[in-house]
Scaffold this motif. Structure first.
Motif, PDB file in Angstrom:
ATOM      1  N   PRO A   8       0.830  -1.207   0.000  1.00 59.17           N
ATOM      2  CA  PRO A   8       0.000   0.000   0.000  1.00 59.17           C
ATOM      3  C   PRO A   8       0.865   1.259   0.000  1.00 59.17           C
ATOM      4  O   PRO A   8       1.871   1.338   0.708  1.00 59.17           O
ATOM      5  CB  PRO A   8      -0.800  -0.126   1.300  1.00 59.17           C
ATOM      6  CG  PRO A   8      -0.876  -1.596   1.551  1.00 59.17           C
ATOM      7  CD  PRO A   8       0.455  -2.135   1.080  1.00 59.17           C
ATOM      8  N   GLY A   9       0.476   2.206  -0.835  1.00 63.55           N
ATOM      9  CA  GLY A   9       1.224   3.452  -0.950  1.00 63.55           C
ATOM     10  C   GLY A   9       2.149   3.488  -2.152  1.00 63.55           C
ATOM     11  O   GLY A   9       2.600   4.558  -2.547  1.00 63.55           O
ATOM     12  N   ASP A  10       2.454   2.315  -2.748  1.00 66.88           N
ATOM     13  CA  ASP A  10       3.274   2.291  -3.962  1.00 66.88           C
ATOM     14  C   ASP A  10       2.516   2.936  -5.113  1.00 66.88           C
ATOM     15  O   ASP A  10       1.291   2.861  -5.188  1.00 66.88           O
ATOM     16  CB  ASP A  10       3.627   0.853  -4.370  1.00 66.88           C
ATOM     17  CG  ASP A  10       4.736   0.251  -3.533  1.00 66.88           C
ATOM     18  OD1 ASP A  10       5.389   0.992  -2.781  1.00 66.88           O
ATOM     19  OD2 ASP A  10       4.942  -0.977  -3.631  1.00 66.88           O
ATOM     20  N   THR A  11       3.244   3.555  -6.020  1.00 69.34           N
ATOM     21  CA  THR A  11       2.657   4.112  -7.235  1.00 69.34           C
ATOM     22  C   THR A  11       2.911   3.141  -8.378  1.00 69.34           C
ATOM     23  O   THR A  11       4.062   2.831  -8.685  1.00 69.34           O
ATOM     24  CB  THR A  11       3.282   5.479  -7.563  1.00 69.34           C
ATOM     25  OG1 THR A  11       3.020   6.369  -6.475  1.00 69.34           O
ATOM     26  CG2 THR A  11       2.703   6.056  -8.841  1.00 69.34           C
TER      27      THR A  11
END
Length: 50
Positions: free
Chosen positions: A4-7
Motif C-alpha cells: 500500500p502506498g506504492d505508485t
C-alpha cells in the motif's frame, strides 16, 4: 512486491491492429523501474455518443 502506498505505472502495447472494435494488448505494471505484473488484455472500443 507491491505494498500500500506504492505508485503503479501501467504501460500497454497493441499486439495486433484493432479489428471490429476489439483491441488486444500486452500490459505491464511497474513500481519504479521494477516490473511487478504483466498480462494480456482485450478491450472493446466503442464510440461515445455526445
Amino acid at each position: 512486491m507491491v505494498v500500500p502506498g506504492d505508485t503503479l505505472i501501467f504501460k500497454c502495447e497493441l499486439l495486433a491492429p484493432i479489428k471490429r472494435g476489439i483491441a488486444k494488448m500486452k500490459g505491464y505494471a511497474f513500481v519504479g523501474d521494477t516490473l511487478v505484473s504483466e498480462a494480456e488484455l482485450s478491450a472493446s472500443i466503442v464510440r461515445k455518443d455526445s
